[in-house]
Design a protein around this motif. Structure first.
Motif, mmCIF file in Angstrom:
data_model
loop_
_atom_site.group_PDB
_atom_site.id
_atom_site.type_symbol
_atom_site.label_atom_id
_atom_site.label_comp_id
_atom_site.label_asym_id
_atom_site.label_seq_id
_atom_site.Cartn_x
_atom_site.Cartn_y
_atom_site.Cartn_z
ATOM 1 N N VAL A 198 -10.479 -7.352 -6.080
ATOM 2 C CA VAL A 198 -9.930 -6.199 -6.782
ATOM 3 C C VAL A 198 -8.646 -6.593 -7.502
ATOM 4 O O VAL A 198 -7.940 -7.504 -7.090
ATOM 5 N N SER A 199 -8.371 -5.868 -8.560
ATOM 6 C CA SER A 199 -7.155 -6.089 -9.331
ATOM 7 C C SER A 199 -5.976 -5.415 -8.646
ATOM 8 O O SER A 199 -6.117 -4.351 -8.047
ATOM 9 N N LEU A 200 -4.816 -6.029 -8.766
ATOM 10 C CA LEU A 200 -3.598 -5.416 -8.246
ATOM 11 C C LEU A 200 -2.810 -4.716 -9.344
ATOM 12 O O LEU A 200 -1.657 -4.342 -9.135
ATOM 13 N N LYS A 201 -3.433 -4.502 -10.503
ATOM 14 C CA LYS A 201 -2.757 -3.806 -11.592
ATOM 15 C C LYS A 201 -2.361 -2.408 -11.113
ATOM 16 O O LYS A 201 -3.196 -1.621 -10.696
ATOM 17 N N GLY A 202 -1.083 -2.152 -11.148
ATOM 18 C CA GLY A 202 -0.560 -0.883 -10.647
ATOM 19 C C GLY A 202 -0.196 -0.941 -9.177
ATOM 20 O O GLY A 202 0.441 -0.028 -8.652
ATOM 21 N N TYR A 203 -0.600 -1.990 -8.498
ATOM 22 C CA TYR A 203 -0.324 -2.164 -7.067
ATOM 23 C C TYR A 203 0.270 -3.555 -6.808
ATOM 24 O O TYR A 203 -0.010 -4.182 -5.785
ATOM 25 N N GLU A 204 1.047 -4.045 -7.736
ATOM 26 C CA GLU A 204 1.562 -5.404 -7.658
ATOM 27 C C GLU A 204 2.257 -5.668 -6.320
ATOM 28 O O GLU A 204 2.940 -4.799 -5.777
ATOM 29 N N ILE A 205 2.039 -6.877 -5.823
ATOM 30 C CA ILE A 205 2.665 -7.325 -4.588
ATOM 31 C C ILE A 205 3.418 -8.604 -4.930
ATOM 32 O O ILE A 205 2.797 -9.584 -5.366
ATOM 33 N N PRO A 206 4.741 -8.629 -4.772
ATOM 34 C CA PRO A 206 5.490 -9.844 -5.095
ATOM 35 C C PRO A 206 4.945 -11.055 -4.336
ATOM 36 O O PRO A 206 4.738 -11.006 -3.125
ATOM 37 N N GLY A 207 4.663 -12.117 -5.074
ATOM 38 C CA GLY A 207 4.155 -13.348 -4.478
ATOM 39 C C GLY A 207 2.648 -13.431 -4.386
ATOM 40 O O GLY A 207 2.105 -14.450 -3.981
ATOM 41 N N VAL A 267 -4.765 -12.670 5.636
ATOM 42 C CA VAL A 267 -4.606 -11.255 5.948
ATOM 43 C C VAL A 267 -3.269 -10.971 6.630
ATOM 44 O O VAL A 267 -2.665 -9.927 6.416
ATOM 45 N N PHE A 268 -2.771 -11.915 7.427
ATOM 46 C CA PHE A 268 -1.515 -11.674 8.134
ATOM 47 C C PHE A 268 -0.321 -11.677 7.185
ATOM 48 O O PHE A 268 0.658 -10.984 7.425
ATOM 49 N N TRP A 269 -0.401 -12.432 6.104
ATOM 50 C CA TRP A 269 0.641 -12.401 5.072
ATOM 51 C C TRP A 269 0.694 -11.003 4.467
ATOM 52 O O TRP A 269 1.762 -10.444 4.240
ATOM 53 N N TYR A 270 -0.482 -10.422 4.216
ATOM 54 C CA TYR A 270 -0.550 -9.074 3.645
ATOM 55 C C TYR A 270 -0.161 -8.006 4.658
ATOM 56 O O TYR A 270 0.505 -7.029 4.317
ATOM 57 N N PHE A 271 -0.547 -8.165 5.915
ATOM 58 C CA PHE A 271 -0.109 -7.223 6.949
ATOM 59 C C PHE A 271 1.415 -7.196 7.020
ATOM 60 O O PHE A 271 2.018 -6.150 7.211
ATOM 61 N N ASP A 272 2.036 -8.368 6.882
ATOM 62 C CA ASP A 272 3.486 -8.448 6.946
ATOM 63 C C ASP A 272 4.153 -7.672 5.810
ATOM 64 O O ASP A 272 5.289 -7.234 5.941
ATOM 65 N N LYS A 273 3.456 -7.489 4.704
ATOM 66 C CA LYS A 273 3.981 -6.725 3.559
ATOM 67 C C LYS A 273 3.778 -5.220 3.744
ATOM 68 O O LYS A 273 4.336 -4.422 3.003
ATOM 69 N N ASN A 274 2.962 -4.831 4.717
ATOM 70 C CA ASN A 274 2.656 -3.426 4.953
ATOM 71 C C ASN A 274 3.642 -2.877 5.990
ATOM 72 O O ASN A 274 3.610 -3.276 7.155
ATOM 73 N N PRO A 275 4.517 -1.948 5.606
ATOM 74 C CA PRO A 275 5.517 -1.456 6.552
ATOM 75 C C PRO A 275 4.924 -0.701 7.739
ATOM 76 O O PRO A 275 5.569 -0.590 8.774
ATOM 77 N N VAL A 276 3.695 -0.227 7.632
ATOM 78 C CA VAL A 276 3.062 0.521 8.707
ATOM 79 C C VAL A 276 2.357 -0.400 9.705
ATOM 80 O O VAL A 276 2.383 -0.166 10.908
#
Length: 175
Positions: A86-95, A136-145
């Motif tokens: 999926v595209s992250l356009k509009g949902y950009e994640i630094p890095g 996935v753990f890199w992305y979990f770390d970006k999720n504050p919840v």
């Protein structure tokens, strides 16, 4: 002459701001608004569960953001590919790259652990990596919840459906 110049300049600066307004399709509006299964059924069966829209991404992305399990289940029943990129356009994640596997989007944007549990039960592959090698753990770390939850504390052993955790507990098998 000054008025023409000022008007032209204002229009040039206003165009990008107007483009920022997102216009959602009727299908996207249903996904964004549905609160229960009866409301998501308004989608019917004549829709493309894997369509990518110019604004807002896929229906699955919007369902994750909404945090509605009924919607995710309905999309799954109608052929949504939860392992697609999926595209992250509009949902950009630094890095992060511009396109990532949907499971990684879930890890970053799921508003609760039930979304991840639902994805695990639907056969989603959380062991994927993006084109930069983030897991996935890199992305979990970006999720504050979800950054410090049962989903992350035991690494890959944590990424099993809750039903399996309960079954292990009933059998006396430590989690």
């Amino acid at each position: 002459m000054k008025k023409i110049f000022l008007t032209t300049t204002m229009c040039l600066f206003a165009l990008p701001l107007m483009a920022m307004d997102c216009v959602y399709s009727p299908e996207q509006e249903i996904v964004r608004s549905a609160e229960n299964y009866a409301e998501i059924e308004k989608l019917g069966s004549n829709f493309n569960a894997n369509a990518t829209y110019p604004c807002g991404g896929t229906l699955s992305q919007l369902a994750v953001l909404r945090g509605n399990l009924d919607t995710l289940y309905y999309l799954y029943q109608h052929g949504a590919n939860f392992n697609a990129d999926v595209s992250l356009k509009g949902y950009e994640i630094p890095g992060a790259p511009d396109v990532i596997p949907f499971p990684l989007f879930v890890a970053r944007y799921a508003p609760n652990s039930q979304i991840v549990d639902t994805m695990l039960n639907s056969g989603i592959d959380f062991k994927v990596k993006d084109s930069m090698g983030h897991d996935v753990f890199w992305y979990f770390d970006k999720n504050p919840v979800l950054r410090n939850t049962y989903l992350t504390k035991k690494g890959w052993d944590s990424l099993i459906p809750v039903s399996e955790i309960v079954q292990r507990a009933k059998q006396g098998i430590p989690y």
